[in-house]
Design a protein around this motif. Structure first.
Motif, mmCIF file in Angstrom:
data_model
loop_
_atom_site.group_PDB
_atom_site.id
_atom_site.type_symbol
_atom_site.label_atom_id
_atom_site.label_comp_id
_atom_site.label_asym_id
_atom_site.label_seq_id
_atom_site.Cartn_x
_atom_site.Cartn_y
_atom_site.Cartn_z
ATOM 1 N N VAL A 49 0.838 -1.190 0.000
ATOM 2 C CA VAL A 49 0.000 0.000 0.000
ATOM 3 C C VAL A 49 0.880 1.250 0.000
ATOM 4 N N THR A 50 0.468 2.238 -0.780
ATOM 5 C CA THR A 50 1.130 3.537 -0.797
ATOM 6 C C THR A 50 0.112 4.581 -0.371
ATOM 7 N N LEU A 51 0.447 5.323 0.675
ATOM 8 C CA LEU A 51 -0.377 6.423 1.155
ATOM 9 C C LEU A 51 0.247 7.706 0.625
ATOM 10 N N ILE A 52 -0.504 8.456 -0.179
ATOM 11 C CA ILE A 52 0.028 9.654 -0.842
ATOM 12 C C ILE A 52 -0.814 10.848 -0.421
ATOM 13 N N ILE A 58 -2.913 14.793 5.129
ATOM 14 C CA ILE A 58 -2.161 13.836 5.943
ATOM 15 C C ILE A 58 -2.997 13.193 7.041
ATOM 16 N N THR A 59 -4.034 13.870 7.528
ATOM 17 C CA THR A 59 -4.731 13.380 8.724
ATOM 18 C C THR A 59 -5.348 11.989 8.567
ATOM 19 N N PRO A 60 -6.096 11.690 7.500
ATOM 20 C CA PRO A 60 -6.602 10.314 7.414
ATOM 21 C C PRO A 60 -5.483 9.311 7.138
ATOM 22 N N MET A 61 -4.395 9.763 6.514
ATOM 23 C CA MET A 61 -3.283 8.857 6.224
ATOM 24 C C MET A 61 -2.608 8.393 7.511
ATOM 25 N N VAL A 62 -2.480 9.296 8.477
ATOM 26 C CA VAL A 62 -1.880 8.902 9.748
ATOM 27 C C VAL A 62 -2.778 7.898 10.462
ATOM 28 N N SER A 63 -4.091 8.110 10.378
ATOM 29 C CA SER A 63 -5.012 7.132 10.962
ATOM 30 C C SER A 63 -4.854 5.773 10.301
ATOM 31 N N MET A 64 -4.732 5.751 8.983
ATOM 32 C CA MET A 64 -4.549 4.487 8.264
ATOM 33 C C MET A 64 -3.220 3.842 8.634
ATOM 34 N N LEU A 65 -2.172 4.656 8.715
ATOM 35 C CA LEU A 65 -0.858 4.146 9.089
ATOM 36 C C LEU A 65 -0.899 3.536 10.491
ATOM 37 N N ARG A 66 -1.517 4.224 11.409
ATOM 38 C CA ARG A 66 -1.649 3.746 12.784
ATOM 39 C C ARG A 66 -2.424 2.423 12.814
ATOM 40 N N HIS A 81 4.454 11.900 1.529
ATOM 41 C CA HIS A 81 3.768 13.140 1.900
ATOM 42 C C HIS A 81 4.518 14.355 1.383
ATOM 43 N N GLY A 82 3.733 15.338 0.921
ATOM 44 C CA GLY A 82 4.278 16.611 0.493
ATOM 45 C C GLY A 82 3.815 17.727 1.408
ATOM 46 N N ALA A 83 4.756 18.541 1.865
ATOM 47 C CA ALA A 83 4.463 19.684 2.738
ATOM 48 C C ALA A 83 5.387 20.828 2.338
ATOM 49 N N ARG A 84 5.080 22.023 2.826
ATOM 50 C CA ARG A 84 5.977 23.144 2.547
ATOM 51 C C ARG A 84 7.327 22.941 3.234
ATOM 52 N N ASN A 85 7.279 22.555 4.514
ATOM 53 C CA ASN A 85 8.503 22.407 5.303
ATOM 54 C C ASN A 85 8.148 21.745 6.633
ATOM 55 N N SER A 86 9.122 21.627 7.517
ATOM 56 C CA SER A 86 8.901 20.941 8.795
ATOM 57 C C SER A 86 7.891 21.663 9.677
ATOM 58 N N LYS A 87 7.771 22.969 9.547
ATOM 59 C CA LYS A 87 6.805 23.724 10.355
ATOM 60 C C LYS A 87 5.365 23.451 9.914
ATOM 61 N N GLU A 88 5.190 22.938 8.694
ATOM 62 C CA GLU A 88 3.858 22.654 8.167
ATOM 63 C C GLU A 88 3.679 21.163 7.874
ATOM 64 N N PHE A 89 4.316 20.355 8.678
ATOM 65 C CA PHE A 89 4.220 18.896 8.559
ATOM 66 C C PHE A 89 3.721 18.336 9.889
ATOM 67 N N PRO A 90 2.389 18.390 10.103
ATOM 68 C CA PRO A 90 1.846 17.913 11.373
ATOM 69 C C PRO A 90 2.032 16.403 11.521
ATOM 70 N N HIS A 129 7.534 19.189 -5.445
ATOM 71 C CA HIS A 129 6.184 18.685 -5.206
ATOM 72 C C HIS A 129 6.143 17.215 -5.620
ATOM 73 N N ILE A 130 5.212 16.488 -5.066
ATOM 74 C CA ILE A 130 5.028 15.105 -5.496
ATOM 75 C C ILE A 130 4.582 15.153 -6.952
ATOM 76 N N SER A 131 5.282 14.422 -7.795
ATOM 77 C CA SER A 131 5.051 14.496 -9.237
ATOM 78 C C SER A 131 4.922 13.104 -9.837
ATOM 79 N N ALA A 132 4.558 13.074 -11.107
ATOM 80 C CA ALA A 132 4.480 11.809 -11.837
ATOM 81 C C ALA A 132 5.858 11.140 -11.875
ATOM 82 N N ASN A 133 6.913 11.925 -12.037
ATOM 83 C CA ASN A 133 8.267 11.361 -12.057
ATOM 84 C C ASN A 133 8.623 10.706 -10.725
#
Length: 178
Positions: A49-52, A58-66, A81-90, A129-133
């Motif tokens: 499984v890949t959670l993207i 991210i919130t439902p993905m963490v629930s699934m991961l847990r 997961h894609g985020a701006r930076n560590s300050k915006e990565f809950p 950003h998360i991309s096709a590549n």
């Protein structure tokens, strides 16, 4: 089965409920809630499984991961997961602990605007950003299940990129988070 439900609420400017929860709700207060509903939940198969996710997706993905960590510890899981930076990565610390504790789990984090203190290879894996590549590089194959959550445009881009790689439509699950 857990004896409680956990919620994660991002405070949004102008958000009536999110501001109430952050500004007025106190420990010990009660909320009347219903159990989670809908069909965006992890399947019970054993395929990889890949959670993207991007942003607050991210919130439902963490629930699934847990959930998988508790019930499917041997399943192959990639958390992307894609985020701006560590300050915006809950929840990043919780994610890292779960990933580190399960030998079949891995993580790839993409920052679009890393902070000076964010270190590539430690805090994040690639910039942009998360991309096709990127999906092509981490591709788990057409047998895997793919779960997508984030802004509408992100979902559309990821959905079509996965289809182009060969993921069957029935293996791509998504939920919009706006």
């Amino acid at each position: 089965q857990d004896e409680f439900h956990r919620i994660t609420v991002k405070k949004e400017a102008g958000g009536i409920m999110s501001n109430f929860i952050h500004d007025q709700l106190k420990i010990g207060d009660f909320l009347e809630l219903r159990q989670p509903m809908g069909d965006f939940h992890i399947d019970e198969t054993k395929v990889p499984v890949t959670l993207i996710s991007a942003g607050v997706g991210i919130t439902p993905m963490v629930s699934m991961l847990r959930y998988m960590a508790k019930t499917q510890p041997e399943r192959e899981v990639l958390f992307l997961h894609g985020a701006r930076n560590s300050k915006e990565f809950p929840l990043s610390d919780e994610i890292r602990l779960i990933i580190d504790d399960h030998k079949h789990y891995s993580q790839h984090t993409v920052y679009s605007d890393p902070q000076p203190e964010d270190k590539i290879g430690i805090d994040y894996d690639s910039r942009g950003h998360i991309s096709a590549n990127l999906l092509a590089q981490i591709w788990q194959g057409p047998q895997a299940s793919y779960y997508l959550c984030g802004p509408s445009r992100f979902l559309s881009d990821m959905y079509f990129a996965l289809q182009k790689l060969g993921a069957p439509v029935t293996h791509i699950h998504q939920e919009t988070f706006n």
